[in-house]
Design a protein around this motif. Sequence first.
Motif, mmCIF file in Angstrom:
data_model
loop_
_atom_site.group_PDB
_atom_site.id
_atom_site.type_symbol
_atom_site.label_atom_id
_atom_site.label_comp_id
_atom_site.label_asym_id
_atom_site.label_seq_id
_atom_site.Cartn_x
_atom_site.Cartn_y
_atom_site.Cartn_z
ATOM 1 N N ASP A 1 1.481 -1.413 -0.233
ATOM 2 C CA ASP A 1 0.428 -0.058 -0.320
ATOM 3 C C ASP A 1 0.937 1.248 0.261
ATOM 4 O O ASP A 1 0.527 2.574 -0.250
ATOM 5 N N GLY A 2 1.963 0.642 -0.452
ATOM 6 C CA GLY A 2 2.487 2.420 -0.397
ATOM 7 C C GLY A 2 3.626 2.932 0.908
ATOM 8 O O GLY A 2 4.177 3.747 1.040
ATOM 9 N N ARG A 3 3.343 2.141 1.864
ATOM 10 C CA ARG A 3 3.766 2.752 3.520
ATOM 11 C C ARG A 3 5.454 2.191 3.362
ATOM 12 O O ARG A 3 5.695 1.283 3.046
ATOM 13 N N THR A 4 6.271 2.554 4.644
ATOM 14 C CA THR A 4 7.325 1.996 4.505
ATOM 15 C C THR A 4 7.225 1.970 5.946
ATOM 16 O O THR A 4 7.175 3.083 6.784
ATOM 17 N N LEU A 5 7.758 1.088 6.773
ATOM 18 C CA LEU A 5 7.611 0.468 8.108
ATOM 19 C C LEU A 5 10.124 0.324 8.251
ATOM 20 O O LEU A 5 10.084 -0.055 7.016
ATOM 21 N N ILE A 6 10.462 0.784 9.447
ATOM 22 C CA ILE A 6 11.730 0.511 9.591
ATOM 23 C C ILE A 6 11.305 -0.043 11.181
ATOM 24 O O ILE A 6 10.549 0.392 11.977
ATOM 25 N N GLY A 7 12.496 -0.846 11.012
ATOM 26 C CA GLY A 7 12.528 -1.871 12.567
ATOM 27 C C GLY A 7 13.242 -2.563 12.514
ATOM 28 O O GLY A 7 13.586 -3.506 11.817
ATOM 29 N N PHE A 8 12.987 -3.994 14.177
ATOM 30 C CA PHE A 8 14.370 -5.137 13.867
ATOM 31 C C PHE A 8 13.619 -6.334 13.512
ATOM 32 O O PHE A 8 12.458 -6.107 14.150
ATOM 33 N N LEU A 9 14.051 -6.575 13.167
ATOM 34 C CA LEU A 9 13.448 -7.961 12.556
ATOM 35 C C LEU A 9 13.872 -9.395 13.279
ATOM 36 O O LEU A 9 14.323 -9.091 13.444
ATOM 37 N N ARG A 10 12.306 -10.040 13.732
ATOM 38 C CA ARG A 10 12.590 -10.783 15.078
ATOM 39 C C ARG A 10 11.975 -11.932 14.399
ATOM 40 O O ARG A 10 12.619 -12.944 15.395
ATOM 41 N N SER A 11 11.057 -12.041 13.669
ATOM 42 C CA SER A 11 10.837 -13.448 13.597
ATOM 43 C C SER A 11 10.170 -13.438 11.987
ATOM 44 O O SER A 11 10.314 -12.260 11.163
ATOM 45 N N ILE A 12 10.724 -14.121 11.318
ATOM 46 C CA ILE A 12 10.004 -14.908 9.773
ATOM 47 C C ILE A 12 9.622 -15.915 8.725
ATOM 48 O O ILE A 12 10.073 -16.505 9.822
ATOM 49 N N ASN B 1 5.811 -13.779 6.706
ATOM 50 C CA ASN B 1 5.077 -12.748 7.742
ATOM 51 C C ASN B 1 6.784 -12.396 8.293
ATOM 52 O O ASN B 1 7.407 -13.869 8.620
ATOM 53 N N LEU B 2 6.511 -11.534 8.514
ATOM 54 C CA LEU B 2 7.537 -11.027 9.645
ATOM 55 C C LEU B 2 6.423 -10.056 10.628
ATOM 56 O O LEU B 2 5.666 -9.607 10.743
ATOM 57 N N VAL B 3 8.574 -10.282 11.545
ATOM 58 C CA VAL B 3 7.628 -9.355 12.421
ATOM 59 C C VAL B 3 8.572 -8.435 13.056
ATOM 60 O O VAL B 3 10.049 -8.742 13.573
ATOM 61 N N LEU B 4 8.521 -6.691 13.598
ATOM 62 C CA LEU B 4 9.074 -6.203 13.235
ATOM 63 C C LEU B 4 9.449 -5.101 14.834
ATOM 64 O O LEU B 4 8.450 -5.596 15.130
ATOM 65 N N HIS B 5 10.219 -5.604 15.638
ATOM 66 C CA HIS B 5 10.145 -4.459 16.969
ATOM 67 C C HIS B 5 11.032 -2.987 16.435
ATOM 68 O O HIS B 5 11.452 -2.781 15.894
ATOM 69 N N GLN B 6 10.367 -2.133 17.592
ATOM 70 C CA GLN B 6 10.846 -0.907 17.565
ATOM 71 C C GLN B 6 10.415 -0.092 16.458
ATOM 72 O O GLN B 6 11.008 0.130 15.973
ATOM 73 N N THR B 7 9.258 -0.670 15.553
ATOM 74 C CA THR B 7 8.874 0.314 14.397
ATOM 75 C C THR B 7 8.398 1.606 14.551
ATOM 76 O O THR B 7 7.617 1.734 15.507
ATOM 77 N N VAL B 8 8.799 1.701 13.363
ATOM 78 C CA VAL B 8 8.586 3.618 12.901
ATOM 79 C C VAL B 8 7.811 3.589 11.766
ATOM 80 O O VAL B 8 8.277 2.423 10.504
ATOM 81 N N GLU B 9 6.738 3.731 11.267
ATOM 82 C CA GLU B 9 6.582 4.470 10.169
ATOM 83 C C GLU B 9 6.926 5.648 9.270
ATOM 84 O O GLU B 9 6.718 6.386 9.942
#
Length: 133
Positions: free
Chosen positions: A24-35, A40-48
């Motif tokens: 959908d065009g959004r950008t996320l930045i975070g620490f990859l914790r699981s895949i 499917n991803l789990v991001l931690h300390q994520t910012v949009e």
Amino acid sequence: MNYMPGTASLIEDIDKKHLVLLRDGRTLIGFLRSIDQFANLVLHQTVERIHVGKKYGDIPRGIFVVRGENVVLLGEIDLEKESDTPLQQVSIEEILEEQRVEQQTKLENEKLKVQALKDRGLSIPRADTLDEY
């Protein structure tokens, strides 16, 4: 190093900082914790991160689960070069206002295009009616 097919090759990227571009065009930045095998991803300390022109703003999102089918791009962020950017960070309120103005301008330009085509006897089918054919 042993070759691992598919998302298994991302196991070594766990706990590293990543940028994820969504469908959908959004950008996320975070620490990859699981895949998993479906990306499917789990991001931690994520910012949009929202970009408008040469400005950006970050909205804290915390833990973020992303379904694999929505991932367009996944890339590790080089922490040494992360702060080396020509972009200017601004407040959340300022970037949201800039984004709203940009979207309003795009909408007005689109209306002008549609009207110009209409004046010439042409029309573009609306996206919501395309499924009817």
